[in-house]
Design an enzyme around this catalytic site. Structure first.
Site, PDB file in Angstrom:
ATOM      1  N   TYR A   1       0.849  -1.000  -0.071  1.00  0.00           N
ATOM      2  CA  TYR A   1       0.265   0.118  -0.376  1.00  0.00           C
ATOM      3  C   TYR A   1       0.607   1.567   0.400  1.00  0.00           C
ATOM      4  O   TYR A   1       0.757   2.463  -1.491  1.00  0.00           O
ATOM      5  CB  TYR A   1      -0.984  -0.117   1.846  1.00  0.00           C
TER       6      TYR A   1
HETATM    7  N1  LIG Z   1      -8.995   7.426   5.994  1.00  0.00           N
HETATM    8  C1  LIG Z   1      -7.291   7.380   5.823  1.00  0.00           C
HETATM    9  O1  LIG Z   1      -7.613   7.177   7.349  1.00  0.00           O
HETATM   10  C2  LIG Z   1      -6.722   7.858   5.425  1.00  0.00           C
HETATM   11  C3  LIG Z   1      -5.477   7.642   5.455  1.00  0.00           C
HETATM   12  C4  LIG Z   1      -4.323   7.640   4.107  1.00  0.00           C
HETATM   13  C5  LIG Z   1      -4.358   8.639   3.199  1.00  0.00           C
HETATM   14  N2  LIG Z   1      -6.426   8.180   2.917  1.00  0.00           N
HETATM   15  C6  LIG Z   1      -6.131   7.702   1.300  1.00  0.00           C
HETATM   16  O2  LIG Z   1      -7.671   8.947   0.995  1.00  0.00           O
HETATM   17  C7  LIG Z   1      -7.516   7.935   0.133  1.00  0.00           C
HETATM   18  C8  LIG Z   1      -9.442   7.960   0.556  1.00  0.00           C
HETATM   19  O3  LIG Z   1      -9.764   7.473   1.012  1.00  0.00           O
HETATM   20  P1  LIG Z   1     -11.178   6.864   2.023  1.00  0.00           P
HETATM   21  O4  LIG Z   1     -11.086   6.702   4.082  1.00  0.00           O
HETATM   22  O5  LIG Z   1     -11.548   7.851   1.631  1.00  0.00           O
HETATM   23  O6  LIG Z   1     -11.053   5.654   1.585  1.00  0.00           O
HETATM   24  P2  LIG Z   1     -12.659   4.963   0.421  1.00  0.00           P
HETATM   25  O7  LIG Z   1     -12.231   3.055   0.810  1.00  0.00           O
HETATM   26  O8  LIG Z   1     -13.622   5.177   1.737  1.00  0.00           O
HETATM   27  O9  LIG Z   1     -12.618   5.743  -0.357  1.00  0.00           O
HETATM   28  C9  LIG Z   1     -12.276   5.121  -1.819  1.00  0.00           C
HETATM   29  C10 LIG Z   1     -13.214   4.614  -3.033  1.00  0.00           C
HETATM   30  O10 LIG Z   1     -12.006   4.539  -3.979  1.00  0.00           O
HETATM   31  C11 LIG Z   1     -13.077   3.924  -4.613  1.00  0.00           C
HETATM   32  N3  LIG Z   1     -12.081   2.713  -5.529  1.00  0.00           N
HETATM   33  C12 LIG Z   1     -11.447   1.953  -5.255  1.00  0.00           C
HETATM   34  N4  LIG Z   1     -10.586   2.285  -6.243  1.00  0.00           N
HETATM   35  C13 LIG Z   1     -10.708   2.250  -7.708  1.00  0.00           C
HETATM   36  C14 LIG Z   1     -10.967   2.409  -8.787  1.00  0.00           C
HETATM   37  N5  LIG Z   1      -9.944   1.686  -9.549  1.00  0.00           N
HETATM   38  N6  LIG Z   1     -11.827   3.294  -9.564  1.00  0.00           N
HETATM   39  C15 LIG Z   1     -13.039   3.864  -9.299  1.00  0.00           C
HETATM   40  N7  LIG Z   1     -12.993   3.828  -8.149  1.00  0.00           N
HETATM   41  C16 LIG Z   1     -12.137   3.036  -7.150  1.00  0.00           C
HETATM   42  C17 LIG Z   1     -13.926   2.827  -3.352  1.00  0.00           C
HETATM   43  O11 LIG Z   1     -15.282   1.943  -3.815  1.00  0.00           O
HETATM   44  C18 LIG Z   1     -13.993   3.747  -2.753  1.00  0.00           C
HETATM   45  O12 LIG Z   1     -15.539   4.501  -2.368  1.00  0.00           O
HETATM   46  C19 LIG Z   1      -7.616   7.366  -0.539  1.00  0.00           C
HETATM   47  O13 LIG Z   1      -6.230   7.728  -1.162  1.00  0.00           O
HETATM   48  C20 LIG Z   1      -6.045   6.793   0.845  1.00  0.00           C
HETATM   49  O14 LIG Z   1      -5.330   5.706   0.261  1.00  0.00           O
HETATM   50  C21 LIG Z   1      -6.657   7.792   3.625  1.00  0.00           C
END
Ligand SMILES: NC(=O)c1ccc[n+]([C@@H]2O[C@H](COP(=O)([O-])OP(=O)(O)OC[C@H]3O[C@@H](n4cnc5c(N)ncnc54)[C@H](O)[C@@H]3O)[C@@H](O)[C@H]2O)c1
Length: 330
Positions: A152
Protein backbone atom coordinates in the site's frame (compact mmCIF):
# COMPACT_ATOMS: atom_id res chain seq x y z
CA UNK A 1 -15.28 26.23 -10.23
CA UNK A 2 -15.70 22.72 -11.51
CA UNK A 3 -14.02 19.98 -9.44
CA UNK A 4 -13.54 16.43 -10.65
CA UNK A 5 -13.23 14.25 -7.56
CA UNK A 6 -12.45 10.52 -7.69
CA UNK A 7 -13.64 8.26 -4.86
CA UNK A 8 -16.78 10.30 -4.04
CA UNK A 9 -18.63 7.26 -2.68
CA UNK A 10 -15.70 6.75 -0.32
CA UNK A 11 -15.33 8.25 3.14
CA UNK A 12 -13.13 11.28 2.39
CA UNK A 13 -14.38 11.90 -1.16
CA UNK A 14 -17.97 12.05 0.11
CA UNK A 15 -17.11 14.66 2.75
CA UNK A 16 -15.04 16.72 0.32
CA UNK A 17 -17.75 16.67 -2.37
CA UNK A 18 -20.39 17.68 0.17
CA UNK A 19 -18.30 20.66 1.25
CA UNK A 20 -17.51 21.73 -2.33
CA UNK A 21 -21.20 21.59 -3.25
CA UNK A 22 -22.09 23.63 -0.15
CA UNK A 23 -19.49 26.20 -1.24
CA UNK A 24 -21.30 26.55 -4.59
CA UNK A 25 -18.98 24.54 -6.84
CA UNK A 26 -19.88 21.97 -9.50
CA UNK A 27 -18.61 18.49 -8.70
CA UNK A 28 -18.17 15.57 -11.06
CA UNK A 29 -17.70 12.43 -8.98
CA UNK A 30 -16.24 9.13 -10.12
CA UNK A 31 -16.31 5.95 -8.04
CA UNK A 32 -16.01 2.28 -8.99
CA UNK A 33 -17.97 1.11 -5.89
CA UNK A 34 -15.40 -1.55 -5.08
CA UNK A 35 -16.45 -4.31 -2.70
CA UNK A 36 -13.53 -3.77 -0.28
CA UNK A 37 -16.16 -2.85 2.32
CA UNK A 38 -19.96 -2.53 2.55
CA UNK A 39 -21.12 -1.23 -0.85
CA UNK A 40 -24.45 -0.17 0.66
CA UNK A 41 -22.61 2.45 2.73
CA UNK A 42 -21.00 3.76 -0.47
CA UNK A 43 -24.39 3.86 -2.22
CA UNK A 44 -25.94 5.79 0.68
CA UNK A 45 -23.11 8.36 0.53
CA UNK A 46 -23.49 8.77 -3.24
CA UNK A 47 -27.29 9.01 -2.94
CA UNK A 48 -26.88 11.96 -0.56
CA UNK A 49 -24.57 13.73 -2.99
CA UNK A 50 -26.95 13.07 -5.88
CA UNK A 51 -29.57 15.20 -4.11
CA UNK A 52 -27.54 18.22 -5.32
CA UNK A 53 -28.20 19.26 -8.93
CA UNK A 54 -24.55 20.35 -9.25
CA UNK A 55 -23.27 16.83 -8.49
CA UNK A 56 -22.68 14.64 -11.53
CA UNK A 57 -22.16 11.01 -10.51
CA UNK A 58 -20.33 8.38 -12.57
CA UNK A 59 -19.75 4.81 -11.52
CA UNK A 60 -16.86 3.01 -13.19
CA UNK A 61 -13.32 1.92 -12.40
CA UNK A 62 -10.49 4.34 -13.19
CA UNK A 63 -8.73 1.58 -15.11
CA UNK A 64 -11.45 2.15 -17.76
CA UNK A 65 -9.66 4.93 -19.67
CA UNK A 66 -12.38 5.31 -22.30
CA UNK A 67 -15.07 6.16 -19.73
CA UNK A 68 -12.67 8.45 -17.89
CA UNK A 69 -11.85 10.33 -21.09
CA UNK A 70 -15.55 10.89 -21.82
CA UNK A 71 -16.25 12.16 -18.30
CA UNK A 72 -13.25 14.50 -18.29
CA UNK A 73 -14.20 15.91 -21.72
CA UNK A 74 -17.71 16.56 -20.46
CA UNK A 75 -16.65 18.11 -17.14
CA UNK A 76 -13.68 20.23 -18.30
CA UNK A 77 -12.59 20.46 -14.64
CA UNK A 78 -10.61 23.37 -13.18
CA UNK A 79 -9.32 21.17 -10.36
CA UNK A 80 -8.95 17.39 -10.07
CA UNK A 81 -8.83 15.74 -6.64
CA UNK A 82 -7.82 12.10 -6.91
CA UNK A 83 -8.88 10.22 -3.79
CA UNK A 84 -10.04 6.89 -5.21
CA UNK A 85 -7.65 4.13 -4.24
CA UNK A 86 -7.41 0.73 -2.74
CA UNK A 87 -6.84 1.87 0.85
CA UNK A 88 -5.91 -0.07 3.97
CA UNK A 89 -2.55 -1.23 5.26
CA UNK A 90 -3.45 -4.77 6.34
CA UNK A 91 -5.49 -5.75 3.25
CA UNK A 92 -2.45 -5.04 1.06
CA UNK A 93 -0.89 -8.21 2.45
CA UNK A 94 -4.01 -10.25 1.57
CA UNK A 95 -4.78 -8.82 -1.88
CA UNK A 96 -1.77 -6.92 -3.26
CA UNK A 97 -2.98 -6.89 -6.86
CA UNK A 98 -5.94 -4.64 -5.99
CA UNK A 99 -3.36 -1.98 -5.00
CA UNK A 100 -1.46 -2.29 -8.25
CA UNK A 101 -4.67 -2.01 -10.31
CA UNK A 102 -6.28 0.93 -8.50
CA UNK A 103 -3.30 2.84 -7.17
CA UNK A 104 -0.87 2.47 -10.07
CA UNK A 105 -3.00 1.98 -13.21
CA UNK A 106 -5.92 4.05 -11.90
CA UNK A 107 -3.62 6.89 -10.82
CA UNK A 108 -1.70 6.81 -14.08
CA UNK A 109 -4.99 7.25 -15.97
CA UNK A 110 -5.94 10.21 -13.79
CA UNK A 111 -2.65 12.05 -14.28
CA UNK A 112 -2.78 11.35 -18.03
CA UNK A 113 -6.20 13.04 -18.05
CA UNK A 114 -4.81 15.95 -16.04
CA UNK A 115 -2.20 16.44 -18.76
CA UNK A 116 -4.74 16.05 -21.56
CA UNK A 117 -7.27 18.54 -20.15
CA UNK A 118 -4.55 20.94 -18.90
CA UNK A 119 -6.11 21.04 -15.44
CA UNK A 120 -5.36 24.10 -13.29
CA UNK A 121 -4.50 22.07 -10.19
CA UNK A 122 -4.09 18.33 -9.72
CA UNK A 123 -4.39 17.09 -6.14
CA UNK A 124 -3.81 13.48 -5.08
CA UNK A 125 -4.00 11.47 -1.88
CA UNK A 126 -0.88 9.90 -0.49
CA UNK A 127 -0.49 8.68 3.07
CA UNK A 128 1.55 8.88 6.26
CA UNK A 129 2.38 5.21 5.54
CA UNK A 130 5.03 6.41 3.06
CA UNK A 131 7.19 7.33 6.07
CA UNK A 132 7.46 3.56 6.61
CA UNK A 133 10.52 2.65 8.64
CA UNK A 134 11.39 6.28 9.33
CA UNK A 135 11.40 6.81 13.10
CA UNK A 136 12.37 10.51 13.22
CA UNK A 137 9.33 12.31 14.67
CA UNK A 138 7.34 14.34 13.84
CA UNK A 139 7.32 13.19 10.21
CA UNK A 140 8.31 16.09 7.96
CA UNK A 141 7.73 16.26 4.19
CA UNK A 142 11.48 16.41 3.62
CA UNK A 143 12.16 13.18 5.54
CA UNK A 144 13.24 9.94 3.90
CA UNK A 145 10.37 7.88 2.45
CA UNK A 146 12.54 5.25 0.80
CA UNK A 147 11.58 2.36 3.07
CA UNK A 148 7.87 1.51 2.73
CA UNK A 149 6.70 -1.41 4.88
CA UNK A 150 3.67 -2.46 2.83
CA UNK A 151 2.70 -2.57 -0.83
CA UNK A 152 0.00 0.00 0.00
CA UNK A 153 2.71 2.45 1.06
CA UNK A 154 4.85 1.53 -1.93
CA UNK A 155 2.02 2.24 -4.40
CA UNK A 156 1.34 5.59 -2.72
CA UNK A 157 5.00 6.50 -2.90
CA UNK A 158 4.80 5.62 -6.61
CA UNK A 159 1.72 7.86 -6.91
CA UNK A 160 3.80 10.77 -5.64
CA UNK A 161 6.63 9.96 -8.05
CA UNK A 162 4.38 9.56 -11.10
CA UNK A 163 2.64 12.85 -10.31
CA UNK A 164 5.97 14.63 -9.86
CA UNK A 165 7.26 13.46 -13.22
CA UNK A 166 4.12 14.76 -14.95
CA UNK A 167 4.27 18.04 -13.03
CA UNK A 168 7.84 18.44 -14.29
CA UNK A 169 7.26 17.38 -17.90
CA UNK A 170 3.93 19.14 -18.46
CA UNK A 171 4.00 21.92 -15.84
CA UNK A 172 0.86 20.64 -14.12
CA UNK A 173 0.52 22.37 -10.71
CA UNK A 174 0.30 19.36 -8.40
CA UNK A 175 -0.27 18.85 -4.67
CA UNK A 176 0.16 15.42 -3.07
CA UNK A 177 -1.38 15.14 0.40
CA UNK A 178 -0.08 12.77 3.03
CA UNK A 179 -3.11 12.03 5.19
CA UNK A 180 -2.71 10.85 8.80
CA UNK A 181 -5.42 8.40 10.09
CA UNK A 182 -8.60 10.22 9.12
CA UNK A 183 -11.78 9.55 11.12
CA UNK A 184 -15.30 10.90 11.54
CA UNK A 185 -18.97 10.29 10.66
CA UNK A 186 -19.59 8.09 7.59
CA UNK A 187 -16.18 6.52 8.28
CA UNK A 188 -14.73 3.30 6.93
CA UNK A 189 -15.87 -0.03 8.43
CA UNK A 190 -12.34 -1.47 8.13
CA UNK A 191 -10.82 1.19 10.38
CA UNK A 192 -10.27 0.91 14.14
CA UNK A 193 -12.84 3.50 15.24
CA UNK A 194 -15.67 1.78 13.35
CA UNK A 195 -14.71 -1.72 14.49
CA UNK A 196 -14.12 -0.69 18.11
CA UNK A 197 -17.44 1.18 18.30
CA UNK A 198 -19.35 -1.69 16.70
CA UNK A 199 -17.81 -4.27 19.02
CA UNK A 200 -18.13 -2.14 22.16
CA UNK A 201 -21.84 -1.61 21.47
CA UNK A 202 -22.35 -5.34 20.77
CA UNK A 203 -20.36 -6.42 23.84
CA UNK A 204 -17.75 -8.17 21.64
CA UNK A 205 -14.00 -7.99 22.30
CA UNK A 206 -11.82 -5.53 20.39
CA UNK A 207 -8.38 -6.49 19.06
CA UNK A 208 -5.76 -4.14 20.51
CA UNK A 209 -2.56 -4.46 18.52
CA UNK A 210 0.96 -4.21 19.94
CA UNK A 211 -0.66 -4.56 23.38
CA UNK A 212 -1.93 -0.99 23.06
CA UNK A 213 1.55 0.48 22.65
CA UNK A 214 0.64 2.43 19.53
CA UNK A 215 0.31 6.15 18.89
CA UNK A 216 -1.61 7.63 15.99
CA UNK A 217 -2.02 11.18 14.77
CA UNK A 218 -5.82 11.06 14.32
CA UNK A 219 -7.21 13.68 11.94
CA UNK A 220 -10.87 14.68 12.06
CA UNK A 221 -12.44 14.58 8.60
CA UNK A 222 -13.86 18.14 8.69
CA UNK A 223 -10.36 19.47 9.45
CA UNK A 224 -8.94 17.43 6.59
CA UNK A 225 -11.55 18.79 4.17
CA UNK A 226 -10.87 22.36 5.34
CA UNK A 227 -7.17 21.81 4.61
CA UNK A 228 -7.91 20.44 1.10
CA UNK A 229 -10.28 23.30 0.28
CA UNK A 230 -7.64 25.85 1.29
CA UNK A 231 -4.81 24.07 -0.53
CA UNK A 232 -6.94 23.88 -3.71
CA UNK A 233 -6.87 27.70 -3.86
CA UNK A 234 -3.08 27.93 -3.85
CA UNK A 235 -1.61 25.71 -6.58
CA UNK A 236 2.16 25.35 -6.22
CA UNK A 237 4.43 27.48 -8.40
CA UNK A 238 7.69 26.50 -10.05
CA UNK A 239 9.68 28.14 -7.25
CA UNK A 240 7.63 26.51 -4.46
CA UNK A 241 9.59 26.95 -1.25
CA UNK A 242 7.63 24.79 1.23
CA UNK A 243 9.26 21.76 2.92
CA UNK A 244 7.67 19.37 0.42
CA UNK A 245 8.29 21.58 -2.62
CA UNK A 246 10.23 20.48 -5.70
CA UNK A 247 13.25 22.12 -7.32
CA UNK A 248 12.09 20.86 -10.72
CA UNK A 249 8.30 21.23 -10.96
CA UNK A 250 5.24 23.14 -9.70
CA UNK A 251 4.76 20.35 -7.18
CA UNK A 252 4.47 19.96 -3.45
CA UNK A 253 3.83 17.27 -0.85
CA UNK A 254 1.85 18.37 2.23
CA UNK A 255 1.19 16.49 5.47
CA UNK A 256 -2.38 16.77 6.71
CA UNK A 257 -2.52 15.57 10.31
CA UNK A 258 -3.44 16.80 13.77
CA UNK A 259 0.19 17.02 14.90
CA UNK A 260 -0.85 15.54 18.23
CA UNK A 261 -0.36 11.78 18.45
CA UNK A 262 -2.79 9.96 20.74
CA UNK A 263 -2.11 6.75 22.59
CA UNK A 264 -4.31 3.88 21.34
CA UNK A 265 -5.53 3.20 24.88
CA UNK A 266 -6.65 6.86 25.28
CA UNK A 267 -8.44 6.55 21.94
CA UNK A 268 -10.28 3.46 23.25
CA UNK A 269 -11.19 5.37 26.42
CA UNK A 270 -12.72 8.14 24.27
CA UNK A 271 -14.83 5.47 22.51
CA UNK A 272 -15.89 4.01 25.87
CA UNK A 273 -16.93 7.44 27.07
CA UNK A 274 -18.90 8.21 23.90
CA UNK A 275 -20.64 4.81 23.77
CA UNK A 276 -21.10 4.48 27.53
CA UNK A 277 -19.78 0.89 27.24
CA UNK A 278 -16.62 -0.68 28.62
CA UNK A 279 -14.68 -2.34 25.79
CA UNK A 280 -13.45 -5.91 26.29
CA UNK A 281 -9.79 -5.76 25.22
CA UNK A 282 -8.10 -8.60 23.37
CA UNK A 283 -4.41 -7.64 23.54
CA UNK A 284 -2.42 -8.83 20.53
CA UNK A 285 1.06 -8.50 19.01
CA UNK A 286 2.13 -6.06 16.33
CA UNK A 287 0.58 -6.69 12.90
CA UNK A 288 2.86 -7.19 9.88
CA UNK A 289 3.48 -3.89 8.08
CA UNK A 290 2.19 -1.75 10.97
CA UNK A 291 4.22 1.05 12.54
CA UNK A 292 4.15 1.84 16.28
CA UNK A 293 3.60 5.59 15.86
CA UNK A 294 2.69 8.38 13.45
CA UNK A 295 3.03 12.10 14.05
CA UNK A 296 2.64 14.81 11.43
CA UNK A 297 4.71 17.95 11.21
CA UNK A 298 2.03 20.31 9.88
CA UNK A 299 4.11 23.48 9.69
CA UNK A 300 4.09 23.43 5.86
CA UNK A 301 0.28 23.17 5.78
CA UNK A 302 0.03 26.03 8.26
CA UNK A 303 2.51 28.21 6.35
CA UNK A 304 0.67 27.68 3.05
CA UNK A 305 -2.94 27.94 4.27
CA UNK A 306 -2.87 29.58 7.73
CA UNK A 307 -4.79 26.55 8.98
CA UNK A 308 -3.92 23.58 11.11
CA UNK A 309 -6.28 20.71 12.09
CA UNK A 310 -7.19 20.98 15.77
CA UNK A 311 -10.30 18.91 16.62
CA UNK A 312 -9.58 16.92 19.78
CA UNK A 313 -10.17 13.16 19.63
CA UNK A 314 -12.80 13.39 22.40
CA UNK A 315 -14.93 15.68 20.19
CA UNK A 316 -14.36 13.80 16.93
CA UNK A 317 -15.02 10.36 18.42
CA UNK A 318 -18.29 11.58 19.98
CA UNK A 319 -19.38 12.89 16.53
CA UNK A 320 -18.59 9.51 15.00
CA UNK A 321 -20.46 7.55 17.68
CA UNK A 322 -23.53 9.82 17.28
CA UNK A 323 -23.49 9.14 13.54
CA UNK A 324 -22.92 5.39 14.04
CA UNK A 325 -25.90 5.14 16.41
CA UNK A 326 -28.23 6.99 14.10
CA UNK A 327 -27.03 5.18 10.94
CA UNK A 328 -27.41 1.74 12.54
CA UNK A 329 -30.31 2.75 14.80
CA UNK A 330 -28.63 1.37 17.93
N1 LIG B 1 -8.91 7.34 5.64
C1 LIG B 1 -7.62 7.46 6.00
O1 LIG B 1 -7.28 7.43 7.18
C2 LIG B 1 -6.56 7.66 4.95
C3 LIG B 1 -5.23 7.83 5.39
C4 LIG B 1 -4.23 8.01 4.43
C5 LIG B 1 -4.55 8.07 3.09
N2 LIG B 1 -5.83 7.89 2.69
C6 LIG B 1 -6.12 7.95 1.25
O2 LIG B 1 -7.22 8.83 1.05
C7 LIG B 1 -8.00 8.39 -0.06
C8 LIG B 1 -9.45 8.24 0.35
O3 LIG B 1 -9.53 7.27 1.39
P1 LIG B 1 -10.90 6.87 2.09
O4 LIG B 1 -10.60 6.64 3.52
O5 LIG B 1 -11.98 7.79 1.70
O6 LIG B 1 -11.13 5.42 1.41
P2 LIG B 1 -12.44 4.75 0.82
O7 LIG B 1 -12.09 3.33 0.56
O8 LIG B 1 -13.60 5.03 1.71
O9 LIG B 1 -12.66 5.52 -0.55
C9 LIG B 1 -12.02 5.17 -1.74
C10 LIG B 1 -13.07 5.05 -2.84
O10 LIG B 1 -12.40 4.79 -4.06
C11 LIG B 1 -13.15 3.84 -4.79
N3 LIG B 1 -12.18 3.13 -5.66
C12 LIG B 1 -11.17 2.32 -5.27
N4 LIG B 1 -10.47 1.91 -6.34
C13 LIG B 1 -11.07 2.48 -7.42
C14 LIG B 1 -10.80 2.44 -8.82
N5 LIG B 1 -9.77 1.73 -9.31
N6 LIG B 1 -11.61 3.13 -9.65
C15 LIG B 1 -12.65 3.86 -9.16
N7 LIG B 1 -12.95 3.93 -7.85
C16 LIG B 1 -12.16 3.24 -7.00
C17 LIG B 1 -13.80 2.94 -3.77
O11 LIG B 1 -15.00 2.34 -4.27
C18 LIG B 1 -14.05 3.91 -2.61
O12 LIG B 1 -15.40 4.38 -2.61
C19 LIG B 1 -7.33 7.11 -0.55
O13 LIG B 1 -6.47 7.43 -1.61
C20 LIG B 1 -6.54 6.63 0.66
O14 LIG B 1 -5.45 5.83 0.28
C21 LIG B 1 -6.85 7.69 3.59
Amino acid sequence: MHYLVTGTAGFIGFHLARRLLADGHDVTGVDGMTSYYDVELKRRRHAMLKEHSRFHAHEFMLEDMESLTQVVDQAEPDVMVHLAAQAGVRYSIENPRAYVDSNLIGTFNVIEQARRCRVGHLMLASTSSVYGANSVMPFGEGHCTDHPLTLYAATKKATEGMAHSYAHLWSIPTTAFRFFTVYGPWGRPDMALFRFTENALKGRPIDVYNHGQMRRDFTYVDDLVEAIVRLAKVPPQHDEKSAGGSPAAPYRVVNIGNSEPVNLLSFIEAIEKATGRKAIRNYMGMQPGDVPATWADTSALEAITGFRPNTPVSVGVAQFVDWYRSYHQV
